[in-house]
Design a protein around this motif. Structure first.
Motif, PDB file in Angstrom:
ATOM      1  N   LEU A 205       0.850  -1.182   0.000  1.00 25.76           N
ATOM      2  CA  LEU A 205       0.000   0.000   0.000  1.00 25.76           C
ATOM      3  C   LEU A 205       0.890   1.238   0.000  1.00 25.76           C
ATOM      4  O   LEU A 205       1.747   1.390   0.865  1.00 25.76           O
ATOM      5  CB  LEU A 205      -0.904  -0.019   1.235  1.00 25.76           C
ATOM      6  N   HIS A 206       0.678   2.121  -0.997  1.00 26.34           N
ATOM      7  CA  HIS A 206       1.513   3.313  -1.128  1.00 26.34           C
ATOM      8  C   HIS A 206       0.654   4.544  -1.400  1.00 26.34           C
ATOM      9  O   HIS A 206      -0.366   4.453  -2.079  1.00 26.34           O
ATOM     10  CB  HIS A 206       2.514   3.153  -2.269  1.00 26.34           C
ATOM     11  N   VAL A 207       1.103   5.675  -0.875  1.00 25.06           N
ATOM     12  CA  VAL A 207       0.475   6.972  -1.108  1.00 25.06           C
ATOM     13  C   VAL A 207       1.523   7.874  -1.730  1.00 25.06           C
ATOM     14  O   VAL A 207       2.628   8.017  -1.194  1.00 25.06           O
ATOM     15  CB  VAL A 207      -0.051   7.582   0.209  1.00 25.06           C
ATOM     16  N   MET A 208       1.182   8.476  -2.870  1.00 18.70           N
ATOM     17  CA  MET A 208       2.098   9.394  -3.549  1.00 18.70           C
ATOM     18  C   MET A 208       1.312  10.614  -4.027  1.00 18.70           C
ATOM     19  O   MET A 208       0.151  10.449  -4.410  1.00 18.70           O
ATOM     20  CB  MET A 208       2.747   8.699  -4.748  1.00 18.70           C
ATOM     21  N   PRO A 209       1.844  11.794  -4.051  1.00 22.55           N
ATOM     22  CA  PRO A 209       3.141  12.131  -3.466  1.00 22.55           C
ATOM     23  C   PRO A 209       3.046  12.201  -1.954  1.00 22.55           C
ATOM     24  O   PRO A 209       1.962  12.348  -1.397  1.00 22.55           O
ATOM     25  CB  PRO A 209       3.422  13.513  -4.050  1.00 22.55           C
ATOM     26  N   ASN A 210       4.171  12.102  -1.324  1.00 18.70           N
ATOM     27  CA  ASN A 210       4.242  12.199   0.125  1.00 18.70           C
ATOM     28  C   ASN A 210       5.484  13.005   0.478  1.00 18.70           C
ATOM     29  O   ASN A 210       6.580  12.500   0.306  1.00 18.70           O
ATOM     30  CB  ASN A 210       4.294  10.815   0.753  1.00 18.70           C
ATOM     31  N   PRO A 211       5.323  14.246   0.892  1.00 11.16           N
ATOM     32  CA  PRO A 211       4.101  14.928   1.336  1.00 11.16           C
ATOM     33  C   PRO A 211       3.205  15.339   0.160  1.00 11.16           C
ATOM     34  O   PRO A 211       3.658  15.506  -0.964  1.00 11.16           O
ATOM     35  CB  PRO A 211       4.613  16.146   2.085  1.00 11.16           C
ATOM     36  N   ALA A 212       1.907  15.493   0.471  1.00  5.66           N
ATOM     37  CA  ALA A 212       0.897  15.854  -0.520  1.00  5.66           C
ATOM     38  C   ALA A 212       0.362  17.248  -0.233  1.00  5.66           C
ATOM     39  O   ALA A 212       0.468  17.746   0.881  1.00  5.66           O
ATOM     40  CB  ALA A 212      -0.244  14.848  -0.469  1.00  5.66           C
TER      41      ALA A 212
ATOM     42  N   LYS B 195      -7.387  -3.200  -3.749  1.00  4.05           N
ATOM     43  CA  LYS B 195      -8.268  -4.001  -4.589  1.00  4.05           C
ATOM     44  C   LYS B 195      -9.267  -3.049  -5.247  1.00  4.05           C
ATOM     45  O   LYS B 195      -9.363  -1.885  -4.876  1.00  4.05           O
ATOM     46  CB  LYS B 195      -9.014  -5.038  -3.744  1.00  4.05           C
ATOM     47  N   ASP B 196     -10.061  -3.546  -6.189  1.00  2.01           N
ATOM     48  CA  ASP B 196     -11.092  -2.717  -6.816  1.00  2.01           C
ATOM     49  C   ASP B 196     -12.168  -2.345  -5.815  1.00  2.01           C
ATOM     50  O   ASP B 196     -12.630  -3.182  -5.040  1.00  2.01           O
ATOM     51  CB  ASP B 196     -11.725  -3.447  -7.999  1.00  2.01           C
TER      52      ASP B 196
ATOM     53  N   ASN C 180      -7.221   0.494  -7.224  1.00  4.74           N
ATOM     54  CA  ASN C 180      -5.777   0.647  -7.336  1.00  4.74           C
ATOM     55  C   ASN C 180      -5.406   1.767  -8.303  1.00  4.74           C
ATOM     56  O   ASN C 180      -5.898   1.824  -9.421  1.00  4.74           O
ATOM     57  CB  ASN C 180      -5.152  -0.672  -7.801  1.00  4.74           C
ATOM     58  N   GLY C 181      -4.547   2.684  -7.846  1.00  2.00           N
ATOM     59  CA  GLY C 181      -4.066   3.771  -8.679  1.00  2.00           C
ATOM     60  C   GLY C 181      -4.970   4.982  -8.733  1.00  2.00           C
ATOM     61  O   GLY C 181      -4.634   5.978  -9.367  1.00  2.00           O
ATOM     62  N   GLN C 182      -6.107   4.936  -8.076  1.00  9.14           N
ATOM     63  CA  GLN C 182      -7.036   6.058  -8.096  1.00  9.14           C
ATOM     64  C   GLN C 182      -6.548   7.199  -7.219  1.00  9.14           C
ATOM     65  O   GLN C 182      -5.800   7.006  -6.261  1.00  9.14           O
ATOM     66  CB  GLN C 182      -8.414   5.618  -7.612  1.00  9.14           C
ATOM     67  N   SER C 183      -7.009   8.404  -7.542  1.00 11.15           N
ATOM     68  CA  SER C 183      -6.650   9.605  -6.792  1.00 11.15           C
ATOM     69  C   SER C 183      -7.737   9.949  -5.778  1.00 11.15           C
ATOM     70  O   SER C 183      -8.902   9.616  -5.971  1.00 11.15           O
ATOM     71  CB  SER C 183      -6.481  10.788  -7.744  1.00 11.15           C
TER      72      SER C 183
ATOM     73  N   ARG D 275      -5.861   3.848   5.977  1.00 10.79           N
ATOM     74  CA  ARG D 275      -6.021   2.437   6.334  1.00 10.79           C
ATOM     75  C   ARG D 275      -7.059   1.781   5.425  1.00 10.79           C
ATOM     76  O   ARG D 275      -8.126   2.333   5.202  1.00 10.79           O
ATOM     77  CB  ARG D 275      -6.454   2.328   7.793  1.00 10.79           C
ATOM     78  N   SER D 276      -6.718   0.608   4.948  1.00 10.51           N
ATOM     79  CA  SER D 276      -7.621  -0.193   4.135  1.00 10.51           C
ATOM     80  C   SER D 276      -8.610  -0.905   5.049  1.00 10.51           C
ATOM     81  O   SER D 276      -8.226  -1.472   6.069  1.00 10.51           O
ATOM     82  CB  SER D 276      -6.792  -1.199   3.340  1.00 10.51           C
ATOM     83  N   ALA D 277      -9.888  -0.886   4.685  1.00 11.10           N
ATOM     84  CA  ALA D 277     -10.917  -1.514   5.517  1.00 11.10           C
ATOM     85  C   ALA D 277     -10.929  -3.032   5.386  1.00 11.10           C
ATOM     86  O   ALA D 277     -11.320  -3.729   6.315  1.00 11.10           O
ATOM     87  CB  ALA D 277     -12.287  -0.957   5.159  1.00 11.10           C
TER      88      ALA D 277
END
Length: 86
Positions: free
Chosen positions: A17-24, A34-35, A56-59, A73-75
């Motif tokens: 699990l990744h968040v980009m950019p960081n910092p945002a 997952k979808d 996945n990959g959505q903003s 956090r992913s549910a």
């Protein structure tokens, strides 16, 4: 009131699990989901500040969040990642 406490770095499962950019500033891109997965964002007090359904990959807009450190956090799993909003 929903709360999520993050006491140790071991509370975060090592995952893809990744968040980009960081910092945002305005928008984050989230990969490793997952979808149509539900994600929650918590502030450093453990308070739920935002929920969304992403694939996945959505903003996701974070322009409504104040500057600080957050946990996404992913549910559907124990996946979580810290990120910063400027």
């Amino acid at each position: 009131v929903s709360a999520f406490l993050l006491n140790r770095s071991s509370d975060l499962e090592i995952s893809n699990l990744h968040v980009m950019p960081n910092p945002a500033k305005d928008v984050i891109n989230v990969t490793g989901l997952k979808d149509n997965e539900e994600v929650s964002i918590y502030n450093t007090l453990g308070q739920l500040v935002k929920k969304a359904r992403l694939s996945n990959g959505q903003s996701l807009s974070v322009s409504d969040l104040t500057a600080g450190v957050y946990v996404l956090r992913s549910a559907s799993s124990a996946k979580a990642v810290k990120f910063t909003v400027q």
